[in-house]
Design a protein around this motif. Structure first.
Motif, PDB file in Angstrom:
ATOM      1  N   GLU A 125       0.817  -1.207   0.000  1.00  0.00           N
ATOM      2  CA  GLU A 125       0.000   0.000   0.000  1.00  0.00           C
ATOM      3  C   GLU A 125       0.853   1.260   0.000  1.00  0.00           C
ATOM      4  OE1 GLU A 125      -3.849  -1.994   2.323  1.00  0.00           O
ATOM      5  OE2 GLU A 125      -2.573  -0.540   3.360  1.00  0.00           O
ATOM      6  N   TRP A 128       2.757   0.835  -4.054  1.00  0.00           N
ATOM      7  CA  TRP A 128       2.185   0.552  -5.363  1.00  0.00           C
ATOM      8  C   TRP A 128       1.838   1.831  -6.104  1.00  0.00           C
ATOM      9  CZ3 TRP A 128      -2.531  -2.583  -3.180  1.00  0.00           C
ATOM     10  CH2 TRP A 128      -3.410  -1.734  -2.504  1.00  0.00           C
ATOM     11  N   ARG A 130      -0.863   2.065  -7.979  1.00  0.00           N
ATOM     12  CA  ARG A 130      -2.319   2.115  -7.810  1.00  0.00           C
ATOM     13  C   ARG A 130      -2.726   0.820  -7.124  1.00  0.00           C
ATOM     14  NH1 ARG A 130      -4.070   1.210 -14.130  1.00  0.00           N
ATOM     15  NH2 ARG A 130      -3.023  -0.801 -14.416  1.00  0.00           N
ATOM     16  N   PRO A 131      -3.923   0.751  -6.533  1.00  0.00           N
ATOM     17  CA  PRO A 131      -4.345  -0.492  -5.877  1.00  0.00           C
ATOM     18  C   PRO A 131      -4.223  -1.691  -6.815  1.00  0.00           C
ATOM     19  CG  PRO A 131      -5.822   1.272  -5.280  1.00  0.00           C
ATOM     20  CD  PRO A 131      -4.906   1.837  -6.331  1.00  0.00           C
ATOM     21  N   ARG A 133      -4.479  -4.938  -8.990  1.00  0.00           N
ATOM     22  CA  ARG A 133      -5.548  -5.701  -9.633  1.00  0.00           C
ATOM     23  C   ARG A 133      -5.148  -7.161  -9.816  1.00  0.00           C
ATOM     24  NH1 ARG A 133      -5.938  -1.904 -14.756  1.00  0.00           N
ATOM     25  NH2 ARG A 133      -3.706  -2.286 -14.466  1.00  0.00           N
ATOM     26  N   TRP A 155      -8.531  -5.177  -0.250  1.00  0.00           N
ATOM     27  CA  TRP A 155      -8.382  -4.613  -1.589  1.00  0.00           C
ATOM     28  C   TRP A 155      -9.480  -5.111  -2.536  1.00  0.00           C
ATOM     29  CZ3 TRP A 155      -2.627  -6.490  -1.947  1.00  0.00           C
ATOM     30  CH2 TRP A 155      -1.854  -5.779  -1.021  1.00  0.00           C
ATOM     31  N   PRO A 156     -10.564  -4.412  -2.650  1.00  0.00           N
ATOM     32  CA  PRO A 156     -11.595  -4.806  -3.618  1.00  0.00           C
ATOM     33  C   PRO A 156     -11.142  -4.645  -5.066  1.00  0.00           C
ATOM     34  CG  PRO A 156     -12.141  -2.691  -2.606  1.00  0.00           C
ATOM     35  CD  PRO A 156     -10.958  -3.238  -1.855  1.00  0.00           C
ATOM     36  N   SER A 157     -10.002  -4.007  -5.270  1.00  0.00           N
ATOM     37  CA  SER A 157      -9.477  -3.807  -6.625  1.00  0.00           C
ATOM     38  C   SER A 157      -8.994  -5.097  -7.277  1.00  0.00           C
ATOM     39  CB  SER A 157      -8.300  -2.820  -6.580  1.00  0.00           C
ATOM     40  OG  SER A 157      -7.271  -3.322  -5.727  1.00  0.00           O
ATOM     41  N   VAL A 158      -8.645  -6.105  -6.480  1.00  0.00           N
ATOM     42  CA  VAL A 158      -8.015  -7.311  -7.028  1.00  0.00           C
ATOM     43  C   VAL A 158      -9.028  -8.108  -7.846  1.00  0.00           C
ATOM     44  CG1 VAL A 158      -6.853  -9.489  -6.492  1.00  0.00           C
ATOM     45  CG2 VAL A 158      -6.365  -7.436  -5.138  1.00  0.00           C
ATOM     46  N   ARG A 159      -8.607  -8.444  -9.073  1.00  0.00           N
ATOM     47  CA  ARG A 159      -9.454  -9.241  -9.958  1.00  0.00           C
ATOM     48  C   ARG A 159      -8.830 -10.582 -10.319  1.00  0.00           C
ATOM     49  NH1 ARG A 159     -12.623  -6.879  -8.060  1.00  0.00           N
ATOM     50  NH2 ARG A 159     -14.133  -5.369  -8.824  1.00  0.00           N
ATOM     51  N   GLU A 201       0.969  -7.213 -10.922  1.00  0.00           N
ATOM     52  CA  GLU A 201       1.310  -5.928 -10.318  1.00  0.00           C
ATOM     53  C   GLU A 201       1.930  -6.074  -8.935  1.00  0.00           C
ATOM     54  OE1 GLU A 201      -2.069  -3.074 -12.331  1.00  0.00           O
ATOM     55  OE2 GLU A 201      -2.666  -4.409 -10.693  1.00  0.00           O
TER      56      GLU A 201
END
Length: 354
Positions: A125, A128, A130-131, A133, A155-159, A201
């Motif tokens: 955090e 990085w 950006r958050p 993914r 981190w809801p950004s992680v896909r 990332e």
């Protein structure tokens, strides 16, 4: 002396923000409110030819006017997983700061895994672009699960999460467990370590290897690599990084076995700025220049990422201060442990951290 089992500790850890605790420890460390001696390590080869070790990691930290002292003793045998046992296990002992008597013993496994994951998450955090993914993880044991569970909760950004383990069934089982909880994330069990980490990332190797295998060209521009296991990266992954960050330079410099410590001893690593001596100014440019310690980033004494394309490697050696602080938080805030009278308001100069 109060004794807590692993189940006791697991139940209590759910009440603690581990990332906040490790952040406060780093701030205390930056402000010389800690005592961090060198750890001691006993190594041997057992009767099965397997490597074993016992670490004793003492520390004292003062947060919000309260001092906590203790030590973590954690033992490991590389053959334990084949026996159906955890590779490592141990205890955290807390001391009364007035009498020095033992007041509490806690199972160390979940504290150790939790604080390790919290340091990695905090470092990501801080550094990085950006958050994240996409996350690439090598190793699918308890430490990998602790990292991913904490990261995905925050981190809801992680896909996408790519997982690789030499025992592919372990990676499959971990992907299935996490997939049941985090349904918006795609879990890919990768056929190789390269496939797991290339172009992600955030890279987190959590293995038991003593032989490096991650070269610089696997690491994409802008990536943060948190070298949790300490031996997974090859030397060019350090020398090719735009920034190298450590948790505590003194621990890295004193180490004789892990890669960055070995590189330092061979003259290939320049310490972070506040640990440099006049002799360092006249040295030829080394392969690796350590930019800062994590406490410098948190305190504002150093700058982290400067551009979105920087490749940043974080090498957290592991600080007993975090284990002691987390255990102290459980003991004082959730078990009714009381500070004793007679507390001193300063650390003796020769005992101060750094």
């Amino acid at each position: 002396m109060l004794e807590l089992t692993g189940a006791d500790v697991t139940g209590l850890l759910g009440k603690v923000d581990l990332v906040d605790v490790v952040r406060e420890v780093f701030l205390a460390h930056a402000n010389d409110r800690t005592v961090l001696p060198e750890e001691s390590c006993l190594r041997w080869t057992n009767d099965q030819g397997e490597s074993c070790r016992s670490l004793n990691m003492p520390g004292l930290v003062e947060i919000d006017g309260r001092r906590t002292a203790g030590t973590k003793i954690i033992n490991a045998s590389l053959g334990n997983p084949d026996r159906g046992l955890p590779r490592a296990g141990g205890i955290v002992l807390l001391f009364d700061v007035t009498t020095a008597r033992l007041v509490c013993s806690m199972d160390a496994a979940h504290i150790s895994a939790g604080r390790t994951a919290a340091v990695s998450v905090l470092a990501a955090e801080l550094l990085w672009a950006r958050p994240a993914r996409s996350i690439g993880v090598v190793g699918a044991g308890a430490l990998a699960e602790a990292h991913l569970d904490l990261a995905l909760r925050r981190w809801p950004s992680v896909r996408e999460v790519r997982l690789h383990d030499q025992v592919s069934e372990r990676a499959v089982r971990l992907a299935e467990r996490l997939g049941d909880t985090y349904r918006t994330v795609a879990f890919d069990v990768a056929s190789s370590a390269e496939r797991a980490v290339r172009d992600t990332e955030l890279i987190i190797p959590v293995t038991t290897t003593t032989t490096g295998y991650i070269p610089a060209d696997w690491i994409a521009p802008g990536t943060v690599t948190v070298n949790v296991s300490l031996d997974d990266l090859l030397p060019d992954a350090f020398s090719g990084a735009d920034k190298v960050i450590v948790d505590d330079w003194s621990l890295v410099a004193a180490d004789t076995t892990r890669l960055l410590g070995r590189m330092h001893r061979s003259g290939d690593v320049l310490p972070p700025p506040r640990h440099r001596t006049p002799a360092d100014a006249g040295r030829p440019a080394p392969a690796v220049e350590v930019a800062a310690e994590l406490c410098d980033l948190i305190s504002g004494a150093a700058t982290g990422r400067r551009s979105a394309d920087e490749r940043i490697v974080v090498n957290p050696f592991g600080m007993s201060l975090h284990d002691v602080a987390v255990a102290g938080k459980l003991y004082h805030d959730h078990l009714g442990g009381q500070d004793q009278p007679g507390r001193q308001d300063h650390l003796e100069p020769h005992d101060q951290g750094h």
